[in-house]
Design a protein around this motif. Sequence first.
Motif, short mmCIF file in Angstrom:
data_model
loop_
_atom_site.label_atom_id
_atom_site.label_comp_id
_atom_site.label_asym_id
_atom_site.label_seq_id
_atom_site.Cartn_x
_atom_site.Cartn_y
_atom_site.Cartn_z
N ARG A 434 20.16 6.99 40.53
CA ARG A 434 18.79 6.97 40.01
C ARG A 434 18.70 7.81 38.75
NH1 ARG A 434 17.65 6.82 45.79
NH2 ARG A 434 16.35 5.00 46.23
N ILE A 435 17.81 7.37 37.85
CA ILE A 435 17.53 8.08 36.61
C ILE A 435 16.07 8.51 36.63
CG2 ILE A 435 17.63 8.01 34.09
CD1 ILE A 435 20.33 7.65 35.36
N PHE A 436 15.82 9.79 36.35
CA PHE A 436 14.48 10.34 36.31
C PHE A 436 14.18 10.82 34.89
CE2 PHE A 436 15.83 10.74 40.66
CZ PHE A 436 14.69 10.43 41.40
N GLY A 437 12.90 10.78 34.54
CA GLY A 437 12.45 11.30 33.26
C GLY A 437 11.48 12.45 33.47
N LEU A 438 11.64 13.51 32.70
CA LEU A 438 10.78 14.68 32.81
C LEU A 438 10.05 14.90 31.49
CD1 LEU A 438 9.83 17.39 34.21
CD2 LEU A 438 11.78 18.46 33.05
N VAL A 448 12.63 6.33 36.72
CA VAL A 448 12.58 5.29 35.69
C VAL A 448 13.57 4.15 35.93
CG1 VAL A 448 11.71 6.88 33.96
CG2 VAL A 448 14.16 6.56 34.18
N ALA A 449 14.71 4.41 36.59
CA ALA A 449 15.71 3.35 36.77
C ALA A 449 16.57 3.69 37.97
CB ALA A 449 16.57 3.19 35.52
N GLU A 450 17.17 2.64 38.56
CA GLU A 450 18.07 2.83 39.69
C GLU A 450 19.00 1.64 39.82
OE1 GLU A 450 15.77 3.21 43.24
OE2 GLU A 450 15.07 1.14 43.22
N SER A 451 20.09 1.85 40.55
CA SER A 451 21.05 0.79 40.84
C SER A 451 21.72 1.09 42.17
CB SER A 451 22.09 0.69 39.72
OG SER A 451 23.11 -0.23 40.08
N PHE A 452 21.92 0.03 42.97
CA PHE A 452 22.60 0.15 44.26
C PHE A 452 23.99 -0.48 44.18
CE2 PHE A 452 18.23 0.85 45.39
CZ PHE A 452 18.27 1.73 46.44
N GLY A 506 3.16 8.00 31.24
CA GLY A 506 3.75 8.58 32.43
C GLY A 506 3.93 7.64 33.60
N GLU A 507 3.45 6.41 33.52
CA GLU A 507 3.63 5.44 34.59
C GLU A 507 4.33 4.21 34.02
OE1 GLU A 507 3.02 6.10 37.65
OE2 GLU A 507 2.01 8.01 37.29
N MET A 508 5.27 3.66 34.79
CA MET A 508 6.02 2.52 34.28
C MET A 508 6.62 1.74 35.44
SD MET A 508 9.63 4.22 33.05
CE MET A 508 10.43 2.62 33.20
N GLN A 509 7.04 0.51 35.12
CA GLN A 509 7.73 -0.33 36.09
C GLN A 509 9.18 0.13 36.19
OE1 GLN A 509 6.00 -2.64 37.76
NE2 GLN A 509 7.72 -3.29 39.03
N LEU A 510 9.69 0.18 37.41
CA LEU A 510 11.05 0.67 37.63
C LEU A 510 12.06 -0.27 36.97
CD1 LEU A 510 12.59 2.94 39.05
CD2 LEU A 510 12.78 1.45 41.04
N LEU A 511 12.99 0.30 36.20
CA LEU A 511 14.03 -0.48 35.53
C LEU A 511 15.27 -0.56 36.40
CD1 LEU A 511 13.71 1.10 31.95
CD2 LEU A 511 12.62 -0.99 32.79
N ALA A 512 16.12 -1.54 36.10
CA ALA A 512 17.39 -1.71 36.81
C ALA A 512 18.53 -1.39 35.87
CB ALA A 512 17.51 -3.13 37.34
#
Length: 674
Positions: A434-438, A448-452, A506-512
């Motif tokens: 997972r990727i987070f933004g601060l 902001v983004a994730e991958s499984f 500060g709000e967004m759709q989760l990216l892949a």
Amino acid sequence: LSWTPRPGLPLDTAAALLASGPDGEMLWLDVTHRPGQAPWVQLRGRYLLPPCKQRWHTCAAFLPQEGLLVCGDRRGSLILFPCSSSSECGAESTSIDNGGTDVVEDSSSESEPSCLLHKGALPLQSPVSVLFGLHGKTGVTSVTIHRSYIYSTGRDGVYRQLRLQEQQLEVLQKHRPCKGLQWIEELRFALDGDLLVLGFHADNFVVWSSRTGENIRCIPCGGGHRSWSYCSSPLAEVFAFIKSGDVMLYHRAAEPCEQQVLLPSLHGREITCVRRLGAVQVASHATFNVFVTGSEDTTACVLVLSENSRAAVPLARLSDHISSVRTLALAMGPGDEGLSALLFSAGGRAQIECYRLLCSGDTASESAVACQVTHVASHRLDKHWERKKNRHKLVKMNPETRYMSLSVVPGTSTKQLPTPWKFLAAACSDGSVRIFGLLEAAQKLVLVAESFHHQRCVLKVEAFLHTWAGGERHLLCSAATDGSVAFWDITGPIMDAVDALHQAEGEMQLLALAAPLVTIMAHSCGVNSLHIRETPEGRYLVASGSDDGSIHVCLLEVALGRGEAAAGTSLQVLERVSRPCAHAAHVTGIRVLRPDLLLSASVDQRLTLWNQRQGKLVPLSTTFFHVPDLAEMDCWEEVEAGGELRYYCVLCGQGLEMLCGTASSKPPPQEGPQ
């Protein structure tokens, strides 16, 4: 009604009385005691409390230097009032109630109406700052001023540290003393530097020591909701309380302590992670190394370690986690007066906390170093899921997800970005990266983004930045329990996230995340340690250690399509070196010190220095350390006064240990750590 000491006046003869009345009006009266005479009362100010159902104050304290009055109310709010201007008004009002105060000597009953009849001459002042419901609906129990900081307690089991910033209250951090102590009444700062927390646990009055982390006194009294008073001295301690209408007194004479602590503990359970923050140079003292540790006891600790005294002194404890702290990451910042850094801590229950640390020299303190902690932001996956739309159509995330590793993405706070976002990569036990933004200014930490891709527990992540004349690429390395090591290009998702966050505030759709560029099967089982170092030629050495005791090193080269950043990124594996059975147990720490020098540490309590040459890892020397169940290792290098380069490492597990070593500058090294 509540009493509070009046700055500038003797405590034995004068105090301030605060009285809450109808419609949220609070009066400030100065009461002076004169021997053999009735008290002299003077109205000093009138204040308007914020509207709420139970509109009265519960505690107050003066800030004399700033000319302010801070109050806590029954709704759990902290309120800041000006009191410098009201003091001038109160001085003028003495002429109004002088007739009444002259009568005070004969009759105290006449002093009250004479003092309050002309209260309309004083203006009704509104708050300049309000933190509404800071301590929940159970109310604020005390407000204390210590070393220019404000401390508040409440019946929510938490005490908070605040400061004034341009006449506004700002919360720095919160502390939860111990499990079960939900009713905190007061804080006492002892002369030896210990902070004592007074409160009620079940039907007992408890005095809890923040230094030792244990109850030093437990007195049965029937619980809270009663009047009480506690006083302690080197000779005795006394606790008075009312129970069933009777005044009860507990008295205990001082007794010699038969128990002596030879070495105080840093944590209540094993230490799971450690990071070196840096070194602080103190005048007329030696250099002090500052570290941050995380533990299974759900706390993180900022501590200072001196090479001369060989003592570890805690500077601050961070107790915001509800489960174990598994990993730490630091983003160093500009420090004009000391060390400044963003600290990320994560672990169980999918929880990440972010703090701003500022360490500087302080010769007045016992540790010679002062650390200011400011809580910036926090994130939990279960709360993130609850805010999703149409979440009934989605599979809920596992609440037992753990963050196994964190890494700050370098180079993301440059001027190229429209807003100063910092990004953080996390390895998760549910198989995701997972990727987070601060955004520190807004105190927001956003997923902001994730991958499984790995589809199994991801144990380690390490982010690195590849720069060339035409630009830069953000790359990420992740390792999982199957022994695979994957390399990602996360430049695109980060740029897309910056644009989306800038537009959506500060709000967004989760990216892949896109598929990894390269995946290497480096080990036969889980990868417990990972480190990346750039070589002088612009290539990257990736070292990893595994559960099976093996070490793997590979050399990577980043290739860009015809020099165009938009053409995509490719990685080429130029060389691979593997050393099976390098250790007799899990390799939980590894560092590339130089392109030809590698340091590894294992649960077998061996610290081994390796030389990489001719496609082989050759052991140079081995040192045994004393920390059992090694969890992690951090390393750094320093140049001594004579120009000699020294390598330092700190090891954590069932304890903490720091070692120092030297190596020859001519490969292959002839001498190992000393």
